[in-house]
Design an enzyme around this catalytic site. Structure first.
Site, PDB file in Angstrom:
ATOM      1  NE  ARG A 149     -14.217  40.762  52.994  1.00 54.96           N
ATOM      2  CZ  ARG A 149     -13.749  40.757  54.239  1.00 54.96           C
ATOM      3  NH1 ARG A 149     -13.545  39.580  54.852  1.00 54.96           N
ATOM      4  NH2 ARG A 149     -13.491  41.886  54.875  1.00 54.96           N
ATOM      5  CE  LYS A 173     -11.755  42.682  51.079  1.00 56.62           C
ATOM      6  NZ  LYS A 173     -12.111  44.110  50.891  1.00 56.62           N
ATOM      7  CG  HIS A 245     -20.335  42.653  48.854  1.00 64.67           C
ATOM      8  ND1 HIS A 245     -19.330  41.903  49.431  1.00 64.67           N
ATOM      9  CD2 HIS A 245     -20.200  43.896  49.364  1.00 64.67           C
ATOM     10  CE1 HIS A 245     -18.608  42.667  50.239  1.00 64.67           C
ATOM     11  NE2 HIS A 245     -19.127  43.882  50.217  1.00 64.67           N
ATOM     12  NE  ARG A 248     -18.478  41.759  53.737  1.00 65.77           N
ATOM     13  CZ  ARG A 248     -17.800  41.308  54.790  1.00 65.77           C
ATOM     14  NH1 ARG A 248     -18.136  40.144  55.335  1.00 65.77           N
ATOM     15  NH2 ARG A 248     -16.808  42.003  55.312  1.00 65.77           N
ATOM     16  CG  HIS A 271     -15.729  45.576  57.957  1.00 63.10           C
ATOM     17  ND1 HIS A 271     -16.985  46.136  57.962  1.00 63.10           N
ATOM     18  CD2 HIS A 271     -15.545  45.102  56.709  1.00 63.10           C
ATOM     19  CE1 HIS A 271     -17.538  45.994  56.768  1.00 63.10           C
ATOM     20  NE2 HIS A 271     -16.682  45.377  55.994  1.00 63.10           N
ATOM     21  CE1 TYR A 280     -11.303  42.773  63.495  1.00 63.91           C
ATOM     22  CE2 TYR A 280      -9.554  42.151  65.016  1.00 63.91           C
ATOM     23  CZ  TYR A 280     -10.546  41.801  64.120  1.00 63.91           C
ATOM     24  OH  TYR A 280     -10.794  40.485  63.866  1.00 63.91           O
TER      25      TYR A 280
END
Length: 308
Positions: A149, A173, A245, A248, A271, A280
């Site tokens: 990002r 994040k 972005h 990405r 993610h 995940y």
């Protein structure tokens, strides 16, 4: 029967009964393998015969997060539908879970992606004889090589660059840190920038550990990265809505369309699953690095043209 056995039988069917070309067969198999990877992560490792209509819908929602075009998503769904049609013909399933699934609407607005030639075009017009040029080349290389990002790029620290092992550590994040493989060209041009441009700046104390700096020795802002990319796109004659972005999405799209493992791409992007947190999965670093080397257009000895 498990996924590999079903897929092998499907391959024999496409070759012997459908008389399809090897390239077409491989494309169909890649589509089915993407679903099998998703099933292993999100569907409690169920076999093909246990996949439900909801699983297919969740899978389509999952691959949508990578920024694939509606055309690419429709092609993947087509391959999966053919697979389940074969299973139904062979009476290996009672209900076809794809029967009522519709493809993505081609009019749906998705983020623009750049083709590999377009990225090469942008890189080619950068003037490497200037300090800003060497910095901007390194920025584009890192964005495209790592899929990070813009916030992760501007906060990238020298102490988090492990070029000797081919990784960088970024803060994503939720303040979550992850290791991301970085390609050889990104390492090459970042080192050129560090050694030939950044070393000559009057660096402010608060920016001493920041990789990418402006001419005043301060950290670049996200807005500045956006303006740099927009200007490069205009000069390269690319008429798309381009932002940091975009690289990405291009990174993810090119890897996935090249056949990369979905779990590896998801881990590199940082993610969390949009369908369930069970998806995940922590993967071995060597596996992530091998994925980048094998499927990224700027890595490896074999060039894979990305179809747009």
């Amino acid at each position: 029967m498990n996924w590999p056995i079903y897929i092998q039988h499907f391959k024999n069917y496409l070759r012997l009964e459908r008389s399809m070309s090897e390239n077409s067969i491989e494309a169909y198999l890649r589509d089915v393998e993407k679903l099998s990877q998703f099933a292993a992560m999100a569907a409690h490792n169920r076999g093909p015969e246990a996949i439900t209509e909801k699983d297919i819908a969740d899978f389509l929602e999952y691959i949508n997060q990578f920024g694939l075009t509606p055309t690419s998503q429709a092609r993947i769904l087509s391959g999966i539908k053919s697979f389940y049609k074969y299973l139904a013909i062979e009476n290996l399933i009672q209900i076809d879970p794809t029967q009522l699934i519709e493809g993505p609407k081609t009019g749906r607005k998705l983020p623009d992606t750049l083709s590999f030639p377009e990225i090469e075009q942008m890189l080619a017009i950068i003037d490497l004889s200037t300090p800003e040029g060497t910095r901007n080349r390194a920025i584009i290389e890192v964005l495209y090589s790592c899929g990070i990002r813009v916030s992760e790029l501007v906060d990238l620290k020298l102490t988090n660059c492990y070029f000797d092992i081919g990784f960088i550590r970024v803060v994503g994040k939720g303040n979550k840190m992850r290791l991301v493989p970085i390609g050889r060209d990104a390492i090459k041009y970042t080192k050129i920038y560090l050694e030939n441009s950044r070393n000559h700046l009057d660096i402010k104390p608060e920016a001493e550990d920041i990789v990418f700096l402006n001419r005043r020795g301060k950290a670049l802002t996200r807005v500045m990265i956006f303006l740099i990319i927009k200007e490069l796109a205009e000069r390269a004659g690319i008429h798309k809505s381009i932002s940091p972005h975009t690289f990405r999405h291009s990174f993810a799209t090119h890897l996935i369309e090249g056949g990369a493992d979905l779990r590896a791409v998801q881990e590199m992007l940082g993610h969390e699953s949009i369908t369930t947190t069970e998806i995940y999965t922590h993967l071995d670093r060597a596996f992530l690095q091998e994925t980048l080397k094998s499927y990224h257009p700027r890595e490896g000895n074999k060039f894979k043209q990305v179809k747009k």
